[in-house]
Each structure stands twice: as C-alpha cells, then as structure tokens.
Design a protein around this motif. Structure first.
Motif, PDB file in Angstrom:
ATOM      1  N   LEU A  15      44.011  38.780  43.742  1.00 48.26           N
ATOM      2  CA  LEU A  15      44.774  38.212  42.700  1.00 48.26           C
ATOM      3  C   LEU A  15      45.230  36.799  43.143  1.00 48.26           C
ATOM      4  O   LEU A  15      45.226  35.758  42.319  1.00 48.26           O
ATOM      5  N   GLU A  16      45.696  36.719  44.220  1.00 48.99           N
ATOM      6  CA  GLU A  16      46.293  35.294  44.882  1.00 48.99           C
ATOM      7  C   GLU A  16      44.930  34.484  45.025  1.00 48.99           C
ATOM      8  O   GLU A  16      45.228  33.291  44.498  1.00 48.99           O
ATOM      9  N   VAL A  17      43.875  35.085  45.451  1.00 49.32           N
ATOM     10  CA  VAL A  17      42.636  33.979  45.591  1.00 49.32           C
ATOM     11  C   VAL A  17      42.235  33.663  44.303  1.00 49.32           C
ATOM     12  O   VAL A  17      41.922  32.395  44.065  1.00 49.32           O
ATOM     13  N   ALA A  18      42.276  34.444  43.431  1.00 45.93           N
ATOM     14  CA  ALA A  18      41.574  34.045  41.988  1.00 45.93           C
ATOM     15  C   ALA A  18      42.813  33.171  41.397  1.00 45.93           C
ATOM     16  O   ALA A  18      42.431  32.115  40.815  1.00 45.93           O
ATOM     17  N   SER A  19      43.800  33.040  41.615  1.00 44.65           N
ATOM     18  CA  SER A  19      45.014  32.092  41.106  1.00 44.65           C
ATOM     19  C   SER A  19      44.753  30.714  41.693  1.00 44.65           C
ATOM     20  O   SER A  19      44.661  29.761  41.167  1.00 44.65           O
ATOM     21  N   PHE A  20      44.567  30.941  43.245  1.00 43.74           N
ATOM     22  CA  PHE A  20      44.224  29.636  43.671  1.00 43.74           C
ATOM     23  C   PHE A  20      43.003  29.178  43.364  1.00 43.74           C
ATOM     24  O   PHE A  20      42.848  27.681  42.851  1.00 43.74           O
ATOM     25  N   ALA A  21      41.934  29.944  43.217  1.00 42.79           N
ATOM     26  CA  ALA A  21      40.497  29.490  42.491  1.00 42.79           C
ATOM     27  C   ALA A  21      40.895  28.771  41.241  1.00 42.79           C
ATOM     28  O   ALA A  21      40.298  27.653  40.794  1.00 42.79           O
ATOM     29  N   GLU A  22      41.563  29.390  40.352  1.00 43.37           N
ATOM     30  CA  GLU A  22      41.679  28.839  38.943  1.00 43.37           C
ATOM     31  C   GLU A  22      42.411  27.482  38.720  1.00 43.37           C
ATOM     32  O   GLU A  22      41.879  26.869  38.099  1.00 43.37           O
ATOM     33  N   TYR A  55      30.834  32.010  36.070  1.00 46.34           N
ATOM     34  CA  TYR A  55      32.267  32.550  36.572  1.00 46.34           C
ATOM     35  C   TYR A  55      32.071  33.172  38.115  1.00 46.34           C
ATOM     36  O   TYR A  55      32.829  32.733  38.736  1.00 46.34           O
ATOM     37  N   ALA A  56      31.127  33.953  38.235  1.00 46.93           N
ATOM     38  CA  ALA A  56      31.013  34.268  39.748  1.00 46.93           C
ATOM     39  C   ALA A  56      30.737  33.289  40.700  1.00 46.93           C
ATOM     40  O   ALA A  56      31.253  33.242  41.721  1.00 46.93           O
ATOM     41  N   LEU A  57      29.672  32.510  40.144  1.00 47.54           N
ATOM     42  CA  LEU A  57      29.092  31.507  41.129  1.00 47.54           C
ATOM     43  C   LEU A  57      30.403  30.460  41.465  1.00 47.54           C
ATOM     44  O   LEU A  57      30.585  30.048  42.408  1.00 47.54           O
ATOM     45  N   VAL A 128      31.908  41.954  36.368  1.00 50.82           N
ATOM     46  CA  VAL A 128      31.157  42.652  35.369  1.00 50.82           C
ATOM     47  C   VAL A 128      31.389  41.566  34.151  1.00 50.82           C
ATOM     48  O   VAL A 128      32.159  40.949  33.996  1.00 50.82           O
ATOM     49  N   GLU A 129      30.230  41.778  33.343  1.00 52.71           N
ATOM     50  CA  GLU A 129      30.263  41.054  31.790  1.00 52.71           C
ATOM     51  C   GLU A 129      31.496  41.677  30.872  1.00 52.71           C
ATOM     52  O   GLU A 129      32.167  40.545  30.512  1.00 52.71           O
ATOM     53  N   VAL A 160      34.667  39.770  32.766  1.00 46.34           N
ATOM     54  CA  VAL A 160      34.335  38.515  32.090  1.00 46.34           C
ATOM     55  C   VAL A 160      33.877  38.744  30.694  1.00 46.34           C
ATOM     56  O   VAL A 160      32.839  39.182  30.758  1.00 46.34           O
ATOM     57  N   SER A 161      34.721  38.593  29.770  1.00 45.87           N
ATOM     58  CA  SER A 161      34.495  38.947  28.173  1.00 45.87           C
ATOM     59  C   SER A 161      34.554  37.792  27.327  1.00 45.87           C
ATOM     60  O   SER A 161      35.478  37.120  27.641  1.00 45.87           O
ATOM     61  N   ASP A 162      33.908  37.663  26.351  1.00 40.55           N
ATOM     62  CA  ASP A 162      34.070  36.765  25.423  1.00 40.55           C
ATOM     63  C   ASP A 162      35.118  37.351  24.432  1.00 40.55           C
ATOM     64  O   ASP A 162      34.925  38.160  23.521  1.00 40.55           O
ATOM     65  N   PRO A 163      36.397  36.565  24.245  1.00 39.08           N
ATOM     66  CA  PRO A 163      37.264  37.056  23.345  1.00 39.08           C
ATOM     67  C   PRO A 163      37.049  37.167  21.961  1.00 39.08           C
ATOM     68  O   PRO A 163      37.398  38.012  21.310  1.00 39.08           O
TER      69      PRO A 163
END
Length: 166
Positions: A15-22, A55-57, A128-129, A160-163
């Motif tokens: 989660l920390e990594v994802a926060s930094f990445a975002e 997203y994954a890339l 996952v999608e 990762v889904s389309d809202p």
C-alpha cells in the motif's frame, strides 16, 4: 501469529508503494522495494483490457518492479502462443526496461493466483481486471476450499475496474 504479521507487513508495504507510485514519487516507491520484486498481472484468457495492462505496466515502471503475466484459460498455453499474444506488452516492457515473464495456467483463476504466489514469493501484489474475473472458471463445489486458500493469499490484490461498469 508470525505468519499473520508477515502478511500484514507485506500488505502495508504494498500500500505504501502504491501510494508513492500514484503520487509519481518513483524514488520513494523504489526504496520500499528490493530489485527482485514483481507485480503479477492475472488475466482470464489472452486479452486484457487496455486500462488494466496500462495500470500494471505503469505501476512496474514507477516502483521499479518486474512484471509477471499469468494467463489463465481452459488449457495451459504453449510459450510461443503466449509470446505472440502478448507481443505488444512484451515490447512495451522491454522499451521501459521492465523484465516481463508471461506464463499460463488452466482452470480456476483464484487457484492459479494462489499457486503462482506460493511458488513466487517475490510477487508484491496481484492485479486483476475486475472482481467478476475472479469468479470465472471456478466450480461451486470448490468454493469452500478456495475460500480457505484465498484467505491465505500472502500479498494484496488490486482490482482495476471501470467505475461506470462496476
């Protein structure tokens, strides 16, 4: 109890990594990951939605992780067929300097994700999608067994889904 703490620690780190990445802080994200960390992109079939692949890339690019692509279909696919189907993704990974390992499995995607993450502890998290993808290919008779196994997944799951469609 020790295993629970390890899982919690890995989840917090992801989660920390994802926060930094975002936030676009590549240095901060990379400092949290060792060089051998991987992101697992789990797909049902050979075609993934562009949004999920991107997203994954992008996540791999930002955090300096490699990408593993697990294609789950009705039958395991030969390496040549995988490489041909994922040629554009493999080219994008090569261009970005991201190591990419495609592989395939057959049957239930949940079961294949569990199998893969057990065999590859370097996987930091799974992408996952959609939640619907996780239900495909799994028999109702296996539901209890899979629920127990799924609760033991040792890394976070990113859906990762389309809202608009969720």
């Amino acid at each position: 109890m020790n295993k629970v703490m390890q899982v919690i620690g890995r989840a917090q780190q992801a989660l920390e990594v994802a926060s930094f990445a975002e936030e676009g802080d590549r240095g901060g994200a990379q400092s949290l990951l060792r060089d051998n960390r991987r992101v697992l992109l789990a797909l049902r079939g050979l075609a993934g939605e562009a949004r999920t692949l991107t997203y994954a890339l992008n996540t791999c690019r930002r955090v300096g992780a490699g990408l593993d692509v697990l294609c789950v279909a009705d039958r395991a696919l030969p390496d040549e067929e995988l490489r041909r189907a994922f040629a554009p993704l493999l080219a994008s990974c090569a261009e970005a300097g991201i190591p990419c390992r495609p592989s395939s499995g057959a049957g239930c995607i949940k079961e294949q994700i569990i199998r893969y993450t057990k065999a590859h502890p370097e996987v930091s998290f799974v992408v996952v999608e959609s939640a619907g993808v996780l239900a495909r290919g799994c028999g109702a008779d296996d539901e209890r067994r899979l629920a127990r196994l799924w609760n033991r997944l040792t890394c976070p799951l990113v859906v990762v889904s389309d809202p608009a469609r969720a």
